[in-house]
Design a protein around this motif. Structure first.
Motif, short mmCIF file in Angstrom:
data_model
loop_
_atom_site.label_atom_id
_atom_site.label_comp_id
_atom_site.label_asym_id
_atom_site.label_seq_id
_atom_site.Cartn_x
_atom_site.Cartn_y
_atom_site.Cartn_z
N GLN B 257 3.66 11.51 -11.26
CA GLN B 257 3.92 10.24 -12.42
C GLN B 257 3.97 9.59 -11.74
O GLN B 257 4.25 7.95 -12.11
CB GLN B 257 3.84 10.72 -14.24
N GLN B 258 5.13 9.56 -11.37
CA GLN B 258 6.26 8.64 -10.87
C GLN B 258 5.84 7.92 -9.50
O GLN B 258 5.99 6.74 -9.96
CB GLN B 258 7.40 9.34 -10.67
N GLN B 259 5.25 8.47 -8.77
CA GLN B 259 4.08 7.44 -8.10
C GLN B 259 3.07 6.31 -8.40
O GLN B 259 3.09 5.38 -7.51
CB GLN B 259 3.46 8.23 -6.63
N GLN B 260 2.62 7.26 -9.20
CA GLN B 260 1.44 6.17 -9.97
C GLN B 260 2.45 4.97 -10.30
O GLN B 260 1.77 3.65 -10.65
CB GLN B 260 0.58 7.37 -10.63
N LEU B 261 3.43 5.25 -11.25
CA LEU B 261 3.88 3.93 -11.78
C LEU B 261 4.02 3.14 -10.76
O LEU B 261 3.99 2.28 -10.92
CB LEU B 261 4.73 5.19 -12.43
N GLU B 262 4.72 3.68 -9.77
CA GLU B 262 5.58 2.65 -8.39
C GLU B 262 3.84 1.53 -8.12
O GLU B 262 4.04 0.99 -8.22
CB GLU B 262 5.74 3.53 -7.74
N ALA B 266 4.28 -2.27 -8.78
CA ALA B 266 3.67 -3.52 -7.60
C ALA B 266 2.78 -3.75 -8.18
O ALA B 266 2.44 -5.33 -7.77
CB ALA B 266 3.15 -2.44 -6.23
N THR B 267 1.51 -3.44 -8.98
CA THR B 267 0.30 -4.21 -8.70
C THR B 267 0.69 -4.67 -10.18
O THR B 267 0.32 -6.39 -10.33
CB THR B 267 -1.14 -3.35 -9.74
N LEU B 268 1.38 -4.67 -11.40
CA LEU B 268 1.66 -5.62 -11.85
C LEU B 268 2.71 -7.15 -11.64
O LEU B 268 2.07 -7.50 -12.52
CB LEU B 268 2.92 -4.89 -12.98
N ALA B 269 3.70 -7.01 -10.53
CA ALA B 269 3.87 -7.81 -9.90
C ALA B 269 3.32 -9.02 -9.49
O ALA B 269 3.61 -9.81 -9.26
CB ALA B 269 4.88 -7.73 -8.97
N ARG B 270 2.25 -8.33 -9.27
CA ARG B 270 0.94 -9.44 -8.29
C ARG B 270 0.31 -10.10 -8.98
O ARG B 270 0.57 -10.91 -8.86
CB ARG B 270 0.13 -8.74 -7.22
N ASN B 271 0.33 -9.64 -9.84
CA ASN B 271 -0.72 -9.95 -11.51
C ASN B 271 0.19 -10.75 -12.02
O ASN B 271 -0.16 -11.67 -12.71
CB ASN B 271 -1.11 -8.84 -11.77
N GLY B 272 1.24 -10.51 -12.29
CA GLY B 272 2.53 -11.45 -13.00
C GLY B 272 2.37 -12.75 -12.06
O GLY B 272 2.17 -13.94 -12.59
N ALA B 273 2.55 -12.70 -10.52
CA ALA B 273 2.60 -14.12 -9.66
C ALA B 273 1.50 -14.55 -9.77
O ALA B 273 1.16 -16.24 -9.73
CB ALA B 273 2.61 -13.96 -8.63
N GLN B 274 -0.22 -13.85 -10.28
CA GLN B 274 -1.11 -14.66 -10.18
C GLN B 274 -1.43 -15.90 -11.99
O GLN B 274 -1.89 -16.61 -11.69
CB GLN B 274 -2.50 -14.02 -10.05
#
Lengths: 176, 400
Positions: B257-262, B266-274
């Motif tokens: 779960q921790q790995q999935q969270l990481e 990362a995806t969230l950060a990319r989406n945030g920039a977009q």
């Protein structure tokens, strides 16, 4: 679940059936979204209202059960109220439990829904323009009767009477 | 001062939330005492619902559905079930000063999503009260309550505070099963069996409650069966092994779960920039503070014009109009998508009114996906828009 009755869908939603929730959304999202968009004139904000209204169903399906009115009609009113709250940047003014309505308008079937929408639009177009505009300003723009009187220059009493008369005409024509 | 009576007109304004505080209080008072007023209010709301249907109909974007269903799945169902409430009698929920049973209407504090998931995923061995009791917990009465409560709760219901040390029959039953007096004795007096240990019971309660110690204080008749004693011992080892396996399982689940969270972070950060970029783009298009210039030949008089960028695959459309004439009150411009192919009806693609400088923008109006446009047109309609265009067509497109 496309042809499942509203009551059955709601009971399934009450049991936590996500498929029933999806069916409910497919059935009524257009009505809820259209009302919110008409009030807010902003697709993103209307989407937020849509989301909020349907989450209310998920969280409190019993609120609809206790409201014996047609679910589509209930949703349309709740969508409008939430949108006006958002427009006026205020907290929700009523709980979904408080919105009790009486309606013979069953919007569960798509063809019926389309028919009722067309009928409502036809009736509204046939109203005297000042009556229609006054009701629209009150319902869709959330203007108080004082604000409407200020905008149009009509006396307060006239504004109130126009709103009431327009609704009575609509009631009579919808039941005809 | 004599107050004017409340009229049906006031009820109409009340139904639309358009009355001020004092008037609302008066209507509330009337509604409490008058069933006729309540019936009329319900009727007015029904009328308003019919009126709401006169709004131009638009289909919400497809992503809205996904968003809702994701949230539905995330929140799950948080409705207490009646059986659980019976088992909850020794506990009070958000009701200070209440006695054993929750007061009517007492609110339950919802658990977080993580808490609910952790309960749902908890392997049976850790949620089974008997196994927990047999492990190493010192006080039977203290152990039994939370274990049986967790087992009886629907996942995601509430947090609770114990207020009375009292076992429900269900708890007693669980406890009596785990402490291992002979079944016949337990049936006769389970509470007594709990409260008064048999004389053979060693002083160390922890030791006595382990499966190994059980064989030490079973009756002489039962002790004759060495086979039974062996089984009892092996049960303890099996429980310990299962517990270890469960711990390992939880460790690896947590790691995954921790790995999935990481990854998701990362995806969230990319989406945030977009999203930030899209937001700037939208502001540039929509803000009234944006400076706009139309470049044309110097000797050309300003004429109304518009540009449309449309991506059928995503049903995304951006419209920008310039030099648009101001409209009479109660009128609006409406954009129409004319689908490619013969005989297809124009589809409403949003209404707009120009600002004082004649500019108007329409960004991402609701449209069905995949409709290839043959052309676009703009007409003037009554405020609120129309489902069919009213001639004349003021602006018509030319694909560039």
């Amino acid at each position: 679940m496309q042809n499942t009755e509203d009551g059955v869908l709601l009971a399934l939603v009450g049991q936590g059936d996500e498929g029933a929730m999806a069916a409910m959304f497919d059935r009524y999202s257009r009505v809820v979204y259209s009302v919110a968009l008409r009030v807010l004139r902003d697709p993103a904000a209307a989407e937020d209202v849509l989301q909020e209204v349907f989450m209310q169903i998920w969280r409190k399906p019993d609120a609809l059960v206790t409201n014996r009115g047609a679910i589509g009609a209930w949703l349309a009113v709740v969508s409008r109220n939430r949108s006006i709250d958002l427009l006026r940047r205020r907290k929700p003014t009523d709980s979904v439990d408080d919105v009790v309505l009486a309606s013979s308008t069953d919007l569960a079937v798509e063809s019926e829904r389309t028919l009722m929408i067309e009928r409502a639009r036809t009736i509204m177009v046939s109203l005297p323009v000042e009556q229609r505009k006054t009701l629209e300003m009150a319902f869709f723009d959330g203007l108080t009767h004082s604000e409407i009187a200020e905008t149009t220059g009509d006396p307060l009493g006239t504004v109130k009477t126009r709103i009431r008369t327009a609704l009575l005409v609509l009631r009579k024509a919808m039941h005809a | 001062m004599i107050e004017t009576p409340i009229t049906a007109e006031d009820l109409t304004l009340y139904a639309m939330h358009l009355l001020d505080g004092t008037a609302v209080a008066r209507v509330d008072l009337l509604l409490r005492s008058s069933s006729e007023a309540r019936a009329e209010l319900a009727q007015i709301r029904g009328d308003l619902a019919a009126f709401a249907l006169s709004a131009p109909q638009h289909t919400p974007p497809a992503l809205t559905r996904q968003r809702l269903l994701k949230q539905v799945a995330r929140e799950g169902r948080a409705v207490p079930i009646p059986v659980a409430m019976q088992d909850l009698s020794p506990f009070v929920i958000d009701t200070p000063g209440a006695s054993d049973a929750p007061a009517p209407g007492a609110r339950m504090e919802k658990l977080t999503v993580e808490e609910r998931r952790s309960r749902v995923r908890l392997p049976r061995i850790l949620s089974d009260p008997e196994l927990i009791l047999d492990a190493n917990d010192p006080s039977p009465s203290d152990r039994a309550r939370p274990a049986s409560f967790t087992a009886s709760l629907p996942h995601g219901v509430s947090s609770i505070q114990p207020v009375a040390r009292r076992e429900s029959p269900a708890v007693e039953h669980l406890f009596s099963n785990s402490i291992a007096p002979p079944p016949s004795r337990t049936r006769e007096a389970p509470a007594a069996a709990m409260a008064t240990p048999p004389p053979e019971l060693p002083e160390d309660r922890y030791e006595s409650s382990t499966p190994f110690a059980r064989s030490a204080y079973v009756s002489a008749e039962e002790a004759r069966s060495s086979r039974f004693g062996n089984v009892s011992a092996w049960t303890g080892w099996a429980a310990a092994a299962a517990l270890a396996a469960a711990a390992a399982f939880l460790f690896y689940t947590n790691l995954a779960q921790q790995q999935q969270l990481e990854k998701q972070s990362a995806t969230l950060a990319r989406n945030g920039a977009q999203v930030q970029r899209a937001d700037v783009l939208m502001q540039t298009l929509q803000s009234s503070a944006a400076q706009r210039f139309v470049l044309a030949r110097q000797d050309t008089a300003p004429v109304p014009s518009a540009r449309v960028a449309y991506l059928p695959e995503h049903a995304s459309l951006i419209f920008q109009g310039t030099n648009l004439e101001a409209l009479a009150p109660y009128k609006t411009y409406e954009l129409w998508l004319i689908p490619a192919g013969e005989g297809r009806q124009p589809m409403p693609a949003g209404t707009f009114r120009p600002d004082a400088r004649g500019y108007a923008t329409l960004v991402l109006p609701p449209l069905p996906h995949g409709t290839v446009a043959g052309n676009f047109g703009v007409t003037v309609e009554d405020d609120g828009g129309s489902t069919t265009p009213t001639l004349p067509i003021l602006l018509i497109g030319q694909q560039s």
